[in-house]
Design a protein around this motif. Structure first.
Motif: not given
Length: 415
Positions: A374-402
């Motif tokens: 999961c941490a590795g996927v978070c790293a991918q998301l941060l590379e795509k959007n370095p400005e993501l705050e932790p709360d925003e990344l968590k929301k994006q991660l959850r919304e993208g999960a199946e």
């Protein structure tokens, strides 16, 4: 037979549940506790520099007045001071130091052991050239072995801190941390890319807070998070991965490790923590995974097939709700028979010879493996959007999960 003083201290409201149980002998003494009636503790003082300084000075005077007591780790960022104290010294401290907020047992934490990249959709992100490039993940664990999959063609273990033996060069005498680092950022250098993690270009900071047996104290883990916060800018640490845990006996607002990881989150660090391996029983989410803020990761069992229709929660994966009644974990990631890096001749390497694939790779299972994936996927998301705050990344991660159609407290239903 326990003394009156020991039982008297156990009744005090300033004593946490773990320490209370050990004071009255309700559980087997911790392996790091001394056998002579001395208890390893973390004393939390009221907020503020003056309260902390006054409290530490008071504690020093108590240590000087009682035989066999001593001061340990000092963590002023969290208003925490470690020490070894007798029951009588604890009673004195509680009765005569008004700056004390709570006294916690310096309890033991341990590793959480019991086709992944494709399941997490990491490959889709990799096809968009998201490989964790420029993102740093700190793995707080048993250390990290400098495997070619992390060191070639470019060295990506950019820092190492050892809270166990104070060594300077990266090593791992257990093997768990190396597997986890590979789960995040192994590039498959030695397998023609077959056993690569989600973020094969991410940087790794190894923080050794657990010993050769995979165990470590509360104070060392908090110190590890503290070190990451202190060096956040120096190494551009954006993600913390904690594949460790301890039974949660107190609410999250009265758990010092939860308070610590919450501060790291508020400082801009994404924190991924293992749910625990106490499933299928309910209410088994471990600390610090009980935190509402951070990303708590359970383990998915892919049944050894690429077919998504047979995916299910791993039997061992801890279920919610948390001790506070909150729904957890936040998501599932692959955690059964995950192939990643070996630390040659380390403790787990010697104990798990049947799980070795070859000289380089080994299979392990647990929410320990799901968390760094999961941490590795978070790293991918941060590379795509370095400005993501932790709360925003968590929301994006959850919304993208199946949504796997599982009930709440196994994997969140709104994903």
């Amino acid at each position: 037979m326990f003394s009156y003083s020991t039982r008297n201290v156990a009744r005090l409201s300033l004593i946490d549940s773990h320490l209370r149980q050990e004071l009255v002998g309700a559980r087997k003494p911790q392996s790091h506790a001394l056998s002579s009636g001395i208890f390893p503790v973390m004393v939390q003082f009221q907020p503020g520099t003056s309260c902390f300084n006054n409290g530490v000075n008071h504690l020093k005077s108590i240590v000087n007045n009682y035989a066999h007591c001593k001061m340990n780790q000092s963590l002023p960022r969290f208003s925490l001071q470690g020490g070894n104290l007798t029951a009588t010294a604890l009673e004195d401290l509680c009765a005569n130091c008004g700056d004390v907020k709570k006294i916690y047992l310096d309890r033991e934490f341990s590793v959480l052991l019991d086709t992944a990249t494709e399941t997490t959709r990491a490959i889709e992100l990799q096809e968009e050239d998201a490989t964790g490039e420029g993102v740093t993940v700190a793995v707080l664990d048993t250390g990290v072995h400098p495997s070619p999959d992390l060191m070639e063609p470019e060295e990506r273990i950019i820092a190492f801190k050892d809270f166990i033996d104070d060594q300077e060069e990266p090593y791992d005498d257990n093997g768990h941390g190396t597997h986890c680092a590979g789960d995040v950022a192994g590039n498959g250098q030695q397998s023609d890319g077959e056993y690569a993690g989600p973020a094969p270009n991410a940087n790794i900071v190894g923080v050794k807070v657990l010993d050769m047996m995979g165990a470590g104290s509360l104070s060392n883990i908090i110190a590890g998070v503290d070190w990451c916060m202190e060096n956040q800018e120096a190494y551009d640490i954006q993600i913390l991965s904690l594949s460790l845990g301890s039974p949660a006996m107190d609410p999250e607002d009265d758990d010092p490790l939860v308070q610590t990881v919450n501060q790291a989150w508020d400082a801009g660090m994404v924190v991924c923590a293992a749910a625990g391996n106490e499933g299928p029983s309910e209410e088994t989410i471990a600390s610090p995974g009980i935190s509402q803020k951070i990303i708590t990761v359970g383990a998915l069992d892919e049944q050894g097939t690429p077919d998504r229709s047979d995916d299910d929660v791993a039997e061992f994966s801890s279920r919610g709700p948390t001790i506070d009644g909150h729904t957890k974990p936040d998501m599932l990631a692959p955690g059964v028979d995950i192939v990643s890096l070996r630390a040659p001749d380390a403790f787990l390497d010697q104990m798990s010879k049947d799980d070795q694939l070859d000289d380089t790779y080994i299979a392990m299972s647990g929410t320990s493996m799901a968390t760094p994936i999961c941490a590795g996927v978070c790293a991918q998301l941060l590379e795509k959007n370095p400005e993501l705050e932790p709360d925003e990344l968590k929301k994006q991660l959850r919304e993208g999960a199946e949504d796997l159609g599982l009930e709440a407290n196994i994997q969140e239903k709104d994903q």
